[in-house]
Design a protein around this motif. Sequence first.
Motif, mmCIF file in Angstrom:
data_model
loop_
_atom_site.group_PDB
_atom_site.id
_atom_site.type_symbol
_atom_site.label_atom_id
_atom_site.label_comp_id
_atom_site.label_asym_id
_atom_site.label_seq_id
_atom_site.Cartn_x
_atom_site.Cartn_y
_atom_site.Cartn_z
ATOM 1 N N GLN A 122 18.035 7.906 -3.832
ATOM 2 C CA GLN A 122 18.809 8.136 -4.937
ATOM 3 C C GLN A 122 18.209 9.128 -6.248
ATOM 4 O O GLN A 122 19.266 9.832 -6.939
ATOM 5 C CB GLN A 122 18.808 6.986 -5.896
ATOM 6 C CG GLN A 122 19.685 5.648 -4.991
ATOM 7 C CD GLN A 122 19.391 4.252 -5.456
ATOM 8 O OE1 GLN A 122 18.902 3.944 -6.442
ATOM 9 N NE2 GLN A 122 19.999 3.204 -4.796
ATOM 10 N N LEU A 123 17.149 9.330 -6.247
ATOM 11 C CA LEU A 123 16.425 10.008 -7.448
ATOM 12 C C LEU A 123 17.039 11.345 -7.417
ATOM 13 O O LEU A 123 17.122 11.921 -8.605
ATOM 14 C CB LEU A 123 15.041 9.710 -7.431
ATOM 15 C CG LEU A 123 14.398 8.681 -8.190
ATOM 16 C CD1 LEU A 123 12.970 8.268 -7.961
ATOM 17 C CD2 LEU A 123 14.712 8.866 -9.657
ATOM 18 N N PRO A 124 16.592 12.220 -6.453
ATOM 19 C CA PRO A 124 17.319 13.633 -6.331
ATOM 20 C C PRO A 124 18.616 13.717 -7.048
ATOM 21 O O PRO A 124 18.748 14.722 -7.945
ATOM 22 C CB PRO A 124 17.076 13.849 -5.159
ATOM 23 C CG PRO A 124 16.129 13.189 -4.493
ATOM 24 C CD PRO A 124 16.275 11.876 -4.946
ATOM 25 N N ALA A 125 19.571 12.990 -6.705
ATOM 26 C CA ALA A 125 21.125 13.372 -7.405
ATOM 27 C C ALA A 125 21.233 12.868 -8.671
ATOM 28 O O ALA A 125 21.760 13.506 -9.618
ATOM 29 C CB ALA A 125 21.955 12.248 -6.325
ATOM 30 N N VAL A 126 20.367 11.800 -9.038
ATOM 31 C CA VAL A 126 20.531 11.262 -10.476
ATOM 32 C C VAL A 126 19.520 12.177 -11.239
ATOM 33 O O VAL A 126 20.434 12.773 -12.305
ATOM 34 C CB VAL A 126 20.077 9.707 -10.534
ATOM 35 C CG1 VAL A 126 19.939 9.366 -12.131
ATOM 36 C CG2 VAL A 126 20.910 9.060 -9.690
ATOM 37 N N LEU A 127 18.845 12.623 -11.025
ATOM 38 C CA LEU A 127 17.891 13.519 -11.690
ATOM 39 C C LEU A 127 18.627 14.958 -11.770
ATOM 40 O O LEU A 127 18.474 15.771 -12.920
ATOM 41 C CB LEU A 127 16.612 13.700 -11.499
ATOM 42 C CG LEU A 127 15.577 12.392 -11.611
ATOM 43 C CD1 LEU A 127 14.189 12.575 -11.021
ATOM 44 C CD2 LEU A 127 15.516 12.123 -13.174
ATOM 45 N N GLY A 128 19.144 15.360 -10.706
ATOM 46 C CA GLY A 128 19.760 16.778 -10.576
ATOM 47 C C GLY A 128 20.768 16.676 -11.463
ATOM 48 O O GLY A 128 21.604 17.786 -11.941
ATOM 49 N N TYR A 129 21.791 15.435 -11.729
ATOM 50 C CA TYR A 129 22.838 15.340 -12.426
ATOM 51 C C TYR A 129 22.491 15.534 -13.958
ATOM 52 O O TYR A 129 23.102 16.497 -14.648
ATOM 53 C CB TYR A 129 23.547 14.095 -12.309
ATOM 54 C CG TYR A 129 24.850 13.945 -13.187
ATOM 55 C CD1 TYR A 129 25.793 14.353 -12.746
ATOM 56 C CD2 TYR A 129 24.516 13.338 -14.383
ATOM 57 C CE1 TYR A 129 27.148 14.123 -13.347
ATOM 58 C CE2 TYR A 129 25.883 13.214 -15.091
ATOM 59 C CZ TYR A 129 27.014 13.521 -14.500
ATOM 60 O OH TYR A 129 28.367 13.363 -15.476
ATOM 61 N N TYR A 130 21.257 15.011 -14.485
ATOM 62 C CA TYR A 130 20.971 15.144 -15.765
ATOM 63 C C TYR A 130 20.190 16.224 -16.025
ATOM 64 O O TYR A 130 20.088 16.964 -17.332
ATOM 65 C CB TYR A 130 20.480 14.017 -16.357
ATOM 66 C CG TYR A 130 21.066 12.869 -16.182
ATOM 67 C CD1 TYR A 130 22.450 12.820 -17.138
ATOM 68 C CD2 TYR A 130 21.073 11.687 -15.352
ATOM 69 C CE1 TYR A 130 23.080 11.558 -16.962
ATOM 70 C CE2 TYR A 130 21.831 10.544 -15.250
ATOM 71 C CZ TYR A 130 22.972 10.359 -16.208
ATOM 72 O OH TYR A 130 23.931 9.562 -16.044
ATOM 73 N N ARG A 131 19.338 16.901 -15.050
ATOM 74 C CA ARG A 131 18.294 17.922 -15.328
ATOM 75 C C ARG A 131 18.369 18.771 -14.105
ATOM 76 O O ARG A 131 17.673 19.058 -13.415
ATOM 77 C CB ARG A 131 16.909 17.354 -15.367
ATOM 78 C CG ARG A 131 16.547 16.207 -16.388
ATOM 79 C CD ARG A 131 16.627 16.834 -17.843
ATOM 80 N NE ARG A 131 15.522 17.815 -17.929
ATOM 81 C CZ ARG A 131 15.090 18.152 -18.899
ATOM 82 N NH1 ARG A 131 15.549 17.836 -20.207
ATOM 83 N NH2 ARG A 131 14.293 19.195 -19.079
ATOM 84 N N PRO A 132 19.680 19.650 -14.199
ATOM 85 C CA PRO A 132 19.936 20.543 -12.992
ATOM 86 C C PRO A 132 18.946 21.584 -12.954
ATOM 87 O O PRO A 132 18.627 22.151 -11.876
ATOM 88 C CB PRO A 132 21.394 21.139 -13.264
ATOM 89 C CG PRO A 132 21.731 20.797 -14.847
ATOM 90 C CD PRO A 132 20.854 19.694 -15.229
ATOM 91 N N MET A 133 18.268 21.969 -13.783
ATOM 92 C CA MET A 133 17.323 22.939 -13.960
ATOM 93 C C MET A 133 15.740 22.392 -13.830
ATOM 94 O O MET A 133 14.887 23.238 -13.825
ATOM 95 C CB MET A 133 17.225 23.951 -15.316
ATOM 96 C CG MET A 133 18.594 24.594 -15.416
ATOM 97 S SD MET A 133 19.237 25.521 -14.227
ATOM 98 C CE MET A 133 18.188 26.885 -14.364
ATOM 99 N N GLY A 134 15.520 21.307 -13.536
ATOM 100 C CA GLY A 134 14.414 20.890 -13.331
ATOM 101 C C GLY A 134 14.127 19.323 -13.746
ATOM 102 O O GLY A 134 13.337 18.549 -13.510
#
Length: 134
Positions: A122-134
């Motif tokens: 789950q984490l990569p998609a959720v963090l990528g949604y809010y922090r697409p650059m890092g």
Amino acid sequence: MNHAAYGPQPPDGTQPPPPPVPPGFGPPPPQYAFAPPQPAATGPEFLAVDRHSSIVVDTSGVIFEINGHEAEFPWPEIRSVHYKASPSGKSLMMAIVHLDGTVYECVVDAKPRELLREWFGQLPAVLGYYRPMG
């Protein structure tokens, strides 16, 4: 009970008209007027919880709770978010790097152990949604 303090009551029991509004007074300006509740911003959420700690990732940022103490990190104050499995493979370890360079960490046990794989899914998609650059 003495109602005299509230002014004379009409004999027929009707309510007196409200007092006139003094000149210059009226409804509050728009910036002070009651605003209906706004719908909460939507977006993906992540939650990892054990008996002592929790990690929440949502539209507001990241929240760590450890033994009843909570630390909130709004997205504008986060430089980066890092996570990994503990050396034993039984816990999620997450670190927030604040804009000032301070690092905050939280560890949540995954019981059963399969829960850790679910969290890592789950984490990569959720963090990528809010922090697409890092």
